[in-house]
Scaffold this active site. Structure first.
Site, PDB file in Angstrom:
ATOM      1  N   GLY A  51       5.021 -10.263   4.465  1.00 10.49           N
ATOM      2  CA  GLY A  51       5.786 -10.043   5.691  1.00 10.49           C
ATOM      3  C   GLY A  51       5.125 -10.681   6.906  1.00 10.49           C
TER       4      GLY A  51
ATOM      5  CG  HIS B 208       6.961  -2.155   2.090  1.00 11.21           C
ATOM      6  ND1 HIS B 208       6.860  -1.001   2.816  1.00 11.21           N
ATOM      7  CD2 HIS B 208       5.715  -2.703   2.068  1.00 11.21           C
ATOM      8  CE1 HIS B 208       5.614  -0.839   3.228  1.00 11.21           C
ATOM      9  NE2 HIS B 208       4.900  -1.859   2.803  1.00 11.21           N
TER      10      HIS B 208
ATOM     11  CG  HIS C 249       8.458   0.285   5.983  1.00 13.03           C
ATOM     12  ND1 HIS C 249       8.679  -1.067   6.114  1.00 13.03           N
ATOM     13  CD2 HIS C 249       7.118   0.456   6.130  1.00 13.03           C
ATOM     14  CE1 HIS C 249       7.531  -1.681   6.367  1.00 13.03           C
ATOM     15  NE2 HIS C 249       6.561  -0.772   6.368  1.00 13.03           N
TER      16      HIS C 249
ATOM     17  CB  SER D 193       4.310  -0.331  10.744  1.00 10.47           C
ATOM     18  OG  SER D 193       3.037   0.174  10.400  1.00 10.47           O
ATOM     19  CB  SER D 194       3.119   2.400   6.055  1.00 10.90           C
ATOM     20  OG  SER D 194       3.694   1.476   5.165  1.00 10.90           O
TER      21      SER D 194
ATOM     22  CG  MET E 214      -1.875  -1.237   1.175  1.00 13.16           C
ATOM     23  SD  MET E 214      -3.411  -1.025   2.069  1.00 13.16           S
ATOM     24  CE  MET E 214      -2.812  -0.777   3.714  1.00 13.16           C
TER      25      MET E 214
END
Ligand code: PAF
Length: 285
Positions: A148, A36, A33, A186-187, A29
């Site tokens: 993940g 990913h 970071h 985490s985003s 999405m």
């Protein structure tokens, strides 16, 4: 790196590639970071062609504010993916993903996973995840799908979905990447102030403390209570911290209840909801 915005353009590119190359797929999405990038690296290593999608999927957000505030950093994401040697990026609009509307999805049987833990706290979330990943897999038709372990329950949901539709895709699970403080990447971490980001490392500390108590044979209910108490802090609101059977997600009452165990938590830090988990390996005998 080639970037595609439409299903048709992407598919015509991938159809020639598929003749003699394997395709690895990393759905995201965006707001990319190191977590990913760990998935991307695995795919680049194992598959001939790596496809990354960037799509903030509205149907998996049970909270409209969370959807609106979800970080969107497409330009930086594209530059990052290009620098890592990604072959193809897919950045669809909503109408490319849901040409018949968001509501055309008929909920599937997720074996109760959408009723417990994340599923219980985020109604509709996992059906939305199943919906978008099914659609993306139909479009990309990869050989391997990289996911993940931070989203441990999500992986189980996607496995159920693959089974439901009999999709021949191999899942590659990639371990959680952490910030130096221990906080899981985490985003959503981007939405925390520098100080709160540091304070949020207490989530991982609680999991590590629980693991230590497991090794020290502290009875499970006591261990869980003590780990929960570690998160009793100003601006923190714990939704759950539990130890489950790592296969079935059944909540355990004693350590001996399951051969493979995992501790899972969800906790708000101010207005940001974070999740994390830690598999509890058997202590060496
Ligand atoms: O894990 C995520 O970022 C999302 O749930 C996914 C798998 C990309 C589906 O939107």
């Amino acid at each position: 790196m080639k970037a595609f915005r439409t299903v048709q353009a992407l598919q015509s590119h991938l159809s020639t590639i598929r003749e003699d190359q394997t395709i690895g797929f990393v759905p995201t999405m965006g707001a990319l970071h190191e977590g990913h990038l760990a998935l991307v690296r695995q795919s680049l290593r194992r598959d001939d062609c790596t496809v990354v999608s960037i799509f903030v999927n509205p149907t998996q957000f049970n909270d409209p504010e969370d959807y609106l505030l979800y970080p969107r950093t497409v330009d930086a994401d594209l530059a990052l993916l290009e620098s890592k040697g990604v072959d193809v990026v897919f950045i669809p609009t909503e109408s490319e993903i849901y040409p018949h509307g968001r509501d055309a999805w008929k909920p599937i049987d997720l074996g109760g996973l959408d009723q417990i833990l994340e599923g219980a706290h985020r109604p509709g979330h996992f059906q939305g995840v199943a919906q978008v990943v099914k659609r993306l897999l139909d479009i990309v038709q990869p050989h391997r799908l990289y996911l993940g372990q931070k989203d441990y329950q999500q992986i189980a949901v996607i496995r159920k979905m693959l089974h439901h539709f009999q999709l021949p895709v191999e899942i590659v699970e990639v371990p959680t990447v952490r910030e130096p403080s221990g906080l899981a990447m985490s985003s959503r971490n981007q939405r925390l102030s520098a100080l709160d980001r540091l304070r949020a490392s207490r989530l991982f500390e609680a999991l590590v403390y629980l693991e230590q108590m497991y090794r020290d044979e502290v009875p499970l209910p006591t261990a869980v209570q003590r780990a929960q108490a570690l998160l009793d802090l100003p601006d923190f609101r714990l939704e759950y911290l539990v130890v489950c059977d790592a296969q079935t997600f059944r909540e355990l009452q004693t350590w001996n209840d399951a051969p493979q165990k995992i501790a899972l938590l969800a906790c708000w830090v101010k207005d940001v909801r974070l999740i994390d988990n830690l598999p509890l390996d058997n202590p060496p005998s």
